[in-house]
Design a protein around this motif. Structure first.
Motif, PDB file in Angstrom:
ATOM      1  N   VAL A 122       0.815  -1.227   0.000  1.00 55.00           N
ATOM      2  CA  VAL A 122       0.000   0.000   0.000  1.00 55.00           C
ATOM      3  C   VAL A 122       0.847   1.276   0.000  1.00 55.00           C
ATOM      4  N   LEU A 123       2.160   1.132   0.232  1.00 51.74           N
ATOM      5  CA  LEU A 123       3.039   2.307   0.236  1.00 51.74           C
ATOM      6  C   LEU A 123       3.946   2.367  -0.990  1.00 51.74           C
ATOM      7  N   TYR A 139       5.209   1.900  -5.173  1.00 54.63           N
ATOM      8  CA  TYR A 139       4.743   2.172  -6.533  1.00 54.63           C
ATOM      9  C   TYR A 139       3.840   1.036  -6.990  1.00 54.63           C
ATOM     10  N   THR A 155      -6.612   9.623 -10.530  1.00 54.75           N
ATOM     11  CA  THR A 155      -6.393  10.521  -9.400  1.00 54.75           C
ATOM     12  C   THR A 155      -7.507  11.576  -9.380  1.00 54.75           C
ATOM     13  N   MET A 163      -9.363  12.170  -0.843  1.00 59.94           N
ATOM     14  CA  MET A 163      -8.607  10.987  -1.279  1.00 59.94           C
ATOM     15  C   MET A 163      -8.272  11.023  -2.774  1.00 59.94           C
ATOM     16  N   ARG A 164      -8.879  11.947  -3.518  1.00 57.81           N
ATOM     17  CA  ARG A 164      -8.597  12.106  -4.954  1.00 57.81           C
ATOM     18  C   ARG A 164      -8.667  10.787  -5.722  1.00 57.81           C
ATOM     19  N   ASP A 202       0.292  11.466 -13.764  1.00 60.38           N
ATOM     20  CA  ASP A 202       0.142  11.164 -12.333  1.00 60.38           C
ATOM     21  C   ASP A 202       0.787   9.842 -11.936  1.00 60.38           C
ATOM     22  N   VAL A 203       1.329   9.093 -12.894  1.00 60.30           N
ATOM     23  CA  VAL A 203       1.923   7.763 -12.687  1.00 60.30           C
ATOM     24  C   VAL A 203       0.847   6.759 -12.245  1.00 60.30           C
ATOM     25  N   HIS A 204       0.250   7.005 -11.099  1.00 55.62           N
ATOM     26  CA  HIS A 204      -0.918   6.229 -10.657  1.00 55.62           C
ATOM     27  C   HIS A 204      -1.568   6.977  -9.503  1.00 55.62           C
ATOM     28  N   ALA A 205      -2.819   6.629  -9.197  1.00 56.15           N
ATOM     29  CA  ALA A 205      -3.489   7.235  -8.041  1.00 56.15           C
ATOM     30  C   ALA A 205      -2.878   6.665  -6.753  1.00 56.15           C
ATOM     31  N   ASN A 206      -2.995   7.428  -5.686  1.00 53.74           N
ATOM     32  CA  ASN A 206      -2.516   7.019  -4.353  1.00 53.74           C
ATOM     33  C   ASN A 206      -2.938   5.573  -4.035  1.00 53.74           C
ATOM     34  N   ILE A 207      -1.969   4.709  -3.759  1.00 50.96           N
ATOM     35  CA  ILE A 207      -2.251   3.278  -3.555  1.00 50.96           C
ATOM     36  C   ILE A 207      -2.899   3.032  -2.196  1.00 50.96           C
ATOM     37  N   TYR A 208      -2.437   3.750  -1.192  1.00 52.25           N
ATOM     38  CA  TYR A 208      -3.022   3.594   0.144  1.00 52.25           C
ATOM     39  C   TYR A 208      -4.521   3.918   0.095  1.00 52.25           C
ATOM     40  N   ALA A 209      -4.851   5.015  -0.560  1.00 51.45           N
ATOM     41  CA  ALA A 209      -6.254   5.410  -0.699  1.00 51.45           C
ATOM     42  C   ALA A 209      -7.035   4.379  -1.517  1.00 51.45           C
TER      43      ALA A 209
END
Lengths: 390, 390
Positions: free
Chosen positions: A62-63, A65, A99, A241-242, A264-271
């Motif tokens: 979750v943290l 890439y 995102t 959380m976008r 954006d590479v990818h959306a926040n994984i933790y979210a």
């Protein structure tokens, strides 16, 4: 040193709408200007609980890439959810996580728009989307909307005379008008789109926020090959959380992914991990009941106050069945001037002109948000507003 | 239906680099190809603890919309941190939080580049930044780098002959070469920039990852009016959180904010709240010790294995003092062919050609990541690689 900005920068309207949002933090301000969820229905307690679940379940994944397409458990949860609610027939790898919905709208703009290319939006339309499109420097044409949705006669006239890269539409509880495209209009739009090979961007952030009646078929379900469907978790999970998502024909989806690798590479994984548990664990369903119940009460109250207090005026009040906004039009005053009067009495709204792309915008309309104002302030605020509305 | 994409889409190289990353998931693969932190130093336990702290401290604010500029407590924590570590003299409102460093690079590109405008990058340079720039369709010129940094003679030749929108440089432990720009070179670059009114994008994601010696002054500290400084929390907090930051001259910073309102709206607020506690609570400092200790051991091991096993070959091995990558150049074989041989033996790396923008890229170099491969696999992987390197 003199900085040499790109050409589109000279058209950037930095100050106008920001000045409006600046006053909203003023103590005592009753703000109908925003478009945010009520804090009462933001799932803080649920997230507090899900944090330890996702840390236990996924560990450092979750943290780290991850791939641009999205976190697999969220793509699974979303495809199941969308198949149930929208009648889609998607596998997990046909849903992509972005995102926020804005990121998807931006990526699509950049995939299709060369400087000067023509696109069509509704008039009025969501101001942040106008802002997004403008960064890619298209020529933005517009077509009016009424209670039944987009005006198809105007649309066909434009399609006959121009090469159009895409049409951007919000069919459900449109921002800012609150109007919903009727089934009949949807079917006719789809026929037009087929005839003119028109690509449609269907922005559908309010699908879940229906307080009366049943949902209509999405444009995507009527014409999957020509529709890019964009959804949001901002209204049903948490805007901070976008997170948004999109579904597109394979050939387009693959290229959106490639564009997003540079954005954006990818959306926040933790979210994304939190959202996957929120949806697949059944929390969303429960939360949606709370959200709809709260917003329906506020919408009803706002409409009854407006109908009552503006009853002997010419002003047209939209009667949305869902979403977050009520739209007042046919106002004799200039609503920018009206805004300046209103904020002196601690009431804010967004003047209508910001939702129009054409040169002579409509200064005789305004948008009211009802989701993020409590009942007492709705009564108080509409009372003040009705007194300064001629 | 035939979709009508924008012109730049025909230049998008979708498959090449993705094919490389696809094989990395194969069981038993020793991958020197990535650029990710070691999972051992991702602060999962710390975040598990900080979750309840931020929920208690900020309530639903961490789930709500916020301003584009960034979450105030993170801007405060970052300005204090940067003032201490970089010798800056920033107030909180001079630091801006972005959705990863990539988002800042993208926003800057869009703010300055019109189609065909010229920019300069280092050769080689970070492949994802090339991808980001290409979406805005500039003409990308390049200048070689050596152990001392960017070649200033080549740079001045380009500046004399062309109007340049900006120079993009990674002065510390450059990706992919590992080279660091010397103090002398920094000072001369700044002189050139003044003379030619050159705007500089200083991308500095590895500043903290120095394993020997002391940090050199940033270009920003030498020429604040002409430098946009971009940092990342991906290497020192968690890449999955998608957080970066930037500092720019006021006039530019204001316009980046406006562009970002159409791109990402704002970075994830929940993640920003976590990061603010992580920095201001002193966790970052402790974590950096762990990170540097682990990576230094891996770098030393990789260099000693390479120096030993490639000692009688012509191959040039970069000797970085920090960062995440070692660069091999002057390889007689074509490194794309070499890559195909290597993956058959379960070893992966990135062939050098992906880091060049010019038409005839350098096929005789390759990049090795050392941060995300354990000691045993470094020995095993370099052994296999050295046997297929002629």
């Amino acid at each position: 040193m003199k900085y040499k900005f790109a050409n589109h920068v000279s058209n950037m309207n930095i100050s106008a709408i920001r000045e409006i949002f600046k006053v909203l933090g003023k103590p005592g301000m009753i703000s109908f200007a925003g478009g945010a969820p009520a804090p009462e229905v933001l799932p803080l307690d649920i997230i507090n609980k899900l944090n330890s679940i996702i840390i236990e379940k996924y560990g450092t994944t979750v943290l780290q890439y991850n791939v641009t397409e999205g976190f697999v458990p969220l793509r699974q949860a979303l495809s199941n959810y969308l198949n149930t609610t929208r009648g889609f027939d998607l596998s997990a790898n046909e849903v992509f996580v972005s995102t926020g919905a804005q990121n998807a709208i931006d990526a699509v703009s950049r995939l299709f728009i060369d400087v000067g290319d023509k696109i069509i939006v509704e008039s009025p339309t969501f101001l942040a989307s106008i802002k997004t499109f403008r960064v890619s420097s298209p020529a933005i044409l517009s077509v009016s909307v009424d209670e039944e949705g987009i005006n198809l006669i105007e649309l066909e006239t434009l399609l006959k005379q121009n090469k159009i890269k895409f049409l951007y539409t919000i069919p459900n509880f449109q921002n800012p008008s609150g109007y919903t495209m009727s089934l009949d209009r949807r079917q006719q739009l789809v026929e037009l789109a087929k005839r003119y090979e028109l690509l449609i961007i269907e922005d559908d952030p309010y699908y879940e926020l229906r307080y009366y009646g049943s949902n209509l078929p999405t444009l995507r379900s009527l014409l999957p090959d020509q529709v890019i469907y964009i959804g949001s978790l901002s209204k049903i999970f948490a805007p901070g959380m976008r997170l948004g998502y999109y579904i597109a024909p394979d050939q387009i989806a693959e290229k959106i992914t490639s564009v997003r690798q540079g954005i954006d590479v990818h959306a926040n994984i933790y979210a994304q991990a939190l959202a996957s548990e929120y949806i697949s664990g059944g929390y969303l369903e429960t939360q949606l009941q709370l959200i709809r119940n709260l917003y329906r009460v506020r919408l009803e109250l706002m409409l009854s106050e407006l109908n009552q207090k503006l009853s002997n005026k010419e002003i047209k009040i939209s009667q949305p069945l869902g979403g977050m906004f009520v739209w007042l039009s046919n106002i004799s005053q200039d609503t920018v001037e009206l805004y300046n009067q209103a904020i002196k009495q601690n009431v804010a709204f967004v003047p209508g002109k910001y939702f129009f792309v054409n040169e002579s915008p409509n200064n005789h309309s305004l948008r009211l948000n009802f989701t993020n104002v409590n009942e007492e302030n709705i009564i108080k605020g509409i009372d003040i507003l009705s007194k300064i509305l001629k």
